[in-house]
Design a protein around this motif. Structure first.
Motif, PDB file in Angstrom:
ATOM      1  N   MET A 187       0.847  -1.190   0.000  1.00  0.00           N
ATOM      2  CA  MET A 187       0.000   0.000   0.000  1.00  0.00           C
ATOM      3  C   MET A 187       0.883   1.241   0.000  1.00  0.00           C
ATOM      4  N   VAL A 188       0.828   1.997  -1.076  1.00  0.00           N
ATOM      5  CA  VAL A 188       1.686   3.177  -1.187  1.00  0.00           C
ATOM      6  C   VAL A 188       1.227   4.298  -0.261  1.00  0.00           C
ATOM      7  N   ASP A 189      -0.002   4.217   0.241  1.00  0.00           N
ATOM      8  CA  ASP A 189      -0.537   5.286   1.081  1.00  0.00           C
ATOM      9  C   ASP A 189      -1.050   4.752   2.410  1.00  0.00           C
ATOM     10  N   ILE A 190      -0.366   3.770   2.985  1.00  0.00           N
ATOM     11  CA  ILE A 190      -0.856   3.135   4.199  1.00  0.00           C
ATOM     12  C   ILE A 190      -0.946   4.111   5.368  1.00  0.00           C
ATOM     13  N   GLY A 191      -0.041   5.077   5.468  1.00  0.00           N
ATOM     14  CA  GLY A 191      -0.034   5.994   6.600  1.00  0.00           C
ATOM     15  C   GLY A 191      -1.386   6.618   6.891  1.00  0.00           C
ATOM     16  N   PRO A 192      -1.972   7.349   5.941  1.00  0.00           N
ATOM     17  CA  PRO A 192      -3.269   7.985   6.212  1.00  0.00           C
ATOM     18  C   PRO A 192      -4.442   7.016   6.248  1.00  0.00           C
ATOM     19  N   GLU A 193      -4.237   5.764   5.838  1.00  0.00           N
ATOM     20  CA  GLU A 193      -5.323   4.781   5.854  1.00  0.00           C
ATOM     21  C   GLU A 193      -5.459   4.047   7.177  1.00  0.00           C
ATOM     22  N   LEU A 194      -4.475   4.188   8.049  1.00  0.00           N
ATOM     23  CA  LEU A 194      -4.494   3.433   9.295  1.00  0.00           C
ATOM     24  C   LEU A 194      -5.720   3.698  10.170  1.00  0.00           C
ATOM     25  N   PRO A 195      -6.193   4.944  10.317  1.00  0.00           N
ATOM     26  CA  PRO A 195      -7.397   5.137  11.145  1.00  0.00           C
ATOM     27  C   PRO A 195      -8.589   4.308  10.681  1.00  0.00           C
ATOM     28  N   ASN A 196      -8.808   4.220   9.388  1.00  0.00           N
ATOM     29  CA  ASN A 196      -9.924   3.429   8.874  1.00  0.00           C
ATOM     30  C   ASN A 196      -9.739   1.943   9.172  1.00  0.00           C
ATOM     31  N   LEU A 197      -8.524   1.444   9.019  1.00  0.00           N
ATOM     32  CA  LEU A 197      -8.260   0.033   9.278  1.00  0.00           C
ATOM     33  C   LEU A 197      -8.402  -0.289  10.765  1.00  0.00           C
ATOM     34  N   LEU A 198      -7.949   0.616  11.614  1.00  0.00           N
ATOM     35  CA  LEU A 198      -8.071   0.390  13.051  1.00  0.00           C
ATOM     36  C   LEU A 198      -9.538   0.426  13.488  1.00  0.00           C
ATOM     37  N   LYS A 199     -10.295   1.330  12.942  1.00  0.00           N
ATOM     38  CA  LYS A 199     -11.723   1.400  13.266  1.00  0.00           C
ATOM     39  C   LYS A 199     -12.441   0.135  12.839  1.00  0.00           C
ATOM     40  N   ALA A 200     -12.116  -0.367  11.653  1.00  0.00           N
ATOM     41  CA  ALA A 200     -12.755  -1.588  11.159  1.00  0.00           C
ATOM     42  C   ALA A 200     -12.439  -2.791  12.039  1.00  0.00           C
ATOM     43  N   ALA A 201     -11.283  -2.778  12.703  1.00  0.00           N
ATOM     44  CA  ALA A 201     -10.884  -3.886  13.569  1.00  0.00           C
ATOM     45  C   ALA A 201     -11.513  -3.806  14.951  1.00  0.00           C
ATOM     46  N   GLY A 202     -12.166  -2.677  15.261  1.00  0.00           N
ATOM     47  CA  GLY A 202     -12.823  -2.540  16.553  1.00  0.00           C
ATOM     48  C   GLY A 202     -12.178  -1.574  17.517  1.00  0.00           C
ATOM     49  N   PHE A 203     -11.085  -0.910  17.110  1.00  0.00           N
ATOM     50  CA  PHE A 203     -10.407   0.038  17.989  1.00  0.00           C
ATOM     51  C   PHE A 203     -11.229   1.319  18.147  1.00  0.00           C
ATOM     52  N   VAL A 204     -11.009   1.996  19.269  1.00  0.00           N
ATOM     53  CA  VAL A 204     -11.676   3.265  19.549  1.00  0.00           C
ATOM     54  C   VAL A 204     -10.624   4.297  19.958  1.00  0.00           C
ATOM     55  N   ASP A 205     -11.074   5.526  20.191  1.00  0.00           N
ATOM     56  CA  ASP A 205     -10.188   6.626  20.604  1.00  0.00           C
ATOM     57  C   ASP A 205      -8.986   6.744  19.659  1.00  0.00           C
ATOM     58  N   ILE A 206      -9.283   6.761  18.385  1.00  0.00           N
ATOM     59  CA  ILE A 206      -8.246   6.764  17.342  1.00  0.00           C
ATOM     60  C   ILE A 206      -7.804   8.204  17.073  1.00  0.00           C
ATOM     61  N   LYS A 207      -6.507   8.412  17.066  1.00  0.00           N
ATOM     62  CA  LYS A 207      -5.971   9.737  16.743  1.00  0.00           C
ATOM     63  C   LYS A 207      -4.760   9.590  15.842  1.00  0.00           C
ATOM     64  N   MET A 208      -4.704  10.386  14.786  1.00  0.00           N
ATOM     65  CA  MET A 208      -3.578  10.372  13.848  1.00  0.00           C
ATOM     66  C   MET A 208      -2.865  11.721  13.891  1.00  0.00           C
ATOM     67  N   THR A 209      -1.528  11.674  13.963  1.00  0.00           N
ATOM     68  CA  THR A 209      -0.700  12.883  13.944  1.00  0.00           C
ATOM     69  C   THR A 209       0.217  12.828  12.734  1.00  0.00           C
ATOM     70  N   PRO A 210      -0.005  13.702  11.726  1.00  0.00           N
ATOM     71  CA  PRO A 210       0.864  13.701  10.546  1.00  0.00           C
ATOM     72  C   PRO A 210       2.020  14.679  10.694  1.00  0.00           C
ATOM     73  N   LYS A 211       3.125  14.367  10.037  1.00  0.00           N
ATOM     74  CA  LYS A 211       4.270  15.267   9.969  1.00  0.00           C
ATOM     75  C   LYS A 211       4.827  15.241   8.552  1.00  0.00           C
ATOM     76  N   SER A 212       5.182  16.404   8.046  1.00  0.00           N
ATOM     77  CA  SER A 212       5.855  16.498   6.754  1.00  0.00           C
ATOM     78  C   SER A 212       7.346  16.644   7.011  1.00  0.00           C
ATOM     79  N   ILE A 213       8.110  15.639   6.604  1.00  0.00           N
ATOM     80  CA  ILE A 213       9.540  15.608   6.876  1.00  0.00           C
ATOM     81  C   ILE A 213      10.302  16.089   5.646  1.00  0.00           C
ATOM     82  N   PRO A 214      11.127  17.113   5.767  1.00  0.00           N
ATOM     83  CA  PRO A 214      11.892  17.595   4.611  1.00  0.00           C
ATOM     84  C   PRO A 214      12.926  16.570   4.174  1.00  0.00           C
ATOM     85  N   LEU A 215      13.196  16.569   2.885  1.00  0.00           N
ATOM     86  CA  LEU A 215      14.203  15.670   2.319  1.00  0.00           C
ATOM     87  C   LEU A 215      15.295  16.518   1.669  1.00  0.00           C
ATOM     88  N   GLY A 216      16.390  16.717   2.382  1.00  0.00           N
ATOM     89  CA  GLY A 216      17.484  17.511   1.838  1.00  0.00           C
ATOM     90  C   GLY A 216      18.187  18.306   2.919  1.00  0.00           C
TER      91      GLY A 216
END
Length: 290
Positions: A187-216
């Motif tokens: 999955m080339v975009d697994i990072g932002p998809e994790l909340p949906n997958l965790l919810k489908a598995a039965g998890f609650v209190d889901i929170k995602m924190t994104p960061k944009s990391i510079p390359l250079g």
């Protein structure tokens, strides 16, 4: 750039483990851990976990346990927490871990049955290059099973897509990243998809924190770590990529090395490249069966 891009790397005979299992890779993983932790305010654990004496912590895909050792320092030693780490390859495991740490060979796709409801906290990071789209729900369900009711999981994953500077042509080396992931059913975009997958598995209190990391290098210490991690990963998967025929981009090892060197040079000389990394945590509900 790599000090010696033509140096022969050691790969395990297990085809499921695509990265080298050598000292150079151990160092890369350690540096990768350091810059990812720095990106998230030097906090190895973001989930609001309240540890107590006798709690069990599990790290999945541990390699040498860089995250585990830092997390153990964050958790007060007086809490008497026990730590366990797994990976599908043991060559990176430390030879003499502390008494409250253990390492073993295991896969997140089939965790030991005896671990049901055992762990208060499970950590997993950067298996985006290992688990296929079909395997992710299995892995998450296994984590759910081994967590205690009320326990937390924390997962750090990214995207295979690289953000490019506005108006700048896409380097050929970035096509190599994308094609590599597609060739393995990843999955080339697994990072932002994790909340949906965790919810489908039965998890609650889901929170995602994104960061944009510079390359250079233009991105300071974090940018240097980012480009080193990205290009280090691409150099590490040289053998499996060439085994796939180079995806029409390269045919020889020399061409491969030159392509990654050009990509690294472009990262360092052109401000604006970035890689998105996401840390997502979630809780297993209280009062549920394992």
């Amino acid at each position: 750039m790599s000090d010696n891009p033509t140096k022969e790397r050691f790969y395990t005979n297990d085809s499921a483990y695509i990265l080298p299992a050598d000292e150079e890779e151990r160092k890369r993983l350690r540096r990768q851990h350091q810059y990812l932790t720095r990106a998230f305010d030097n906090r190895p654990i973001l989930a609001p976990v309240q540890f107590a004496g006798g709690d069990q912590v599990l790290e999945i895909g541990a390699a040498a346990g860089a995250w585990l050792f830092d997390a153990a320092q964050q958790i007060e030693s007086s809490s008497n927490v026990n730590f366990h780490a797994i990976d599908i390859e043991n060559r990176h495991f430390p030879s003499t871990p502390p008494p409250n740490m253990s390492f073993s060979i295991a896969s997140v796709l089939e965790l030991p049955q005896a671990w049901a409801g055992k762990f208060s906290y499970v950590h997993q990071r950067l298996l985006m290059g290992a688990l296929t789209e079909a395997q992710w729900p299995i892995a998450i369900q296994e984590i759910y099973r081994v967590l205690k009711p009320g326990g937390w999981v924390e997962m750090g994953e990214g995207e295979a897509r690289i953000g490019c500077p506005d108006g700048h042509g896409r380097p050929r080396g970035l096509d190599l990243v994308h094609q590599f992931y597609l060739s393995r059913g990843l999955m080339v975009d697994i990072g932002p998809e994790l909340p949906n997958l965790l919810k489908a598995a039965g998890f609650v209190d889901i929170k995602m924190t994104p960061k944009s990391i510079p390359l250079g290098k233009w991105g300071g210490e974090l940018g240097e770590g980012g480009v080193e991690g990205m290009c280090g990963f691409l150099r590490a998967v040289k053998k499996p990529v060439l085994a796939k025929g180079g995806f029409g981009l390269v045919q020889t090892g020399e061409e491969y090395d030159a392509l990654i060197d050009d990509l690294e040079r472009d990262f360092n000389e052109t401000p604006g490249y970035s890689w998105a990394h996401y840390i997502t945590y979630a809780r297993k509900p209280e009062g549920v069966d394992n």
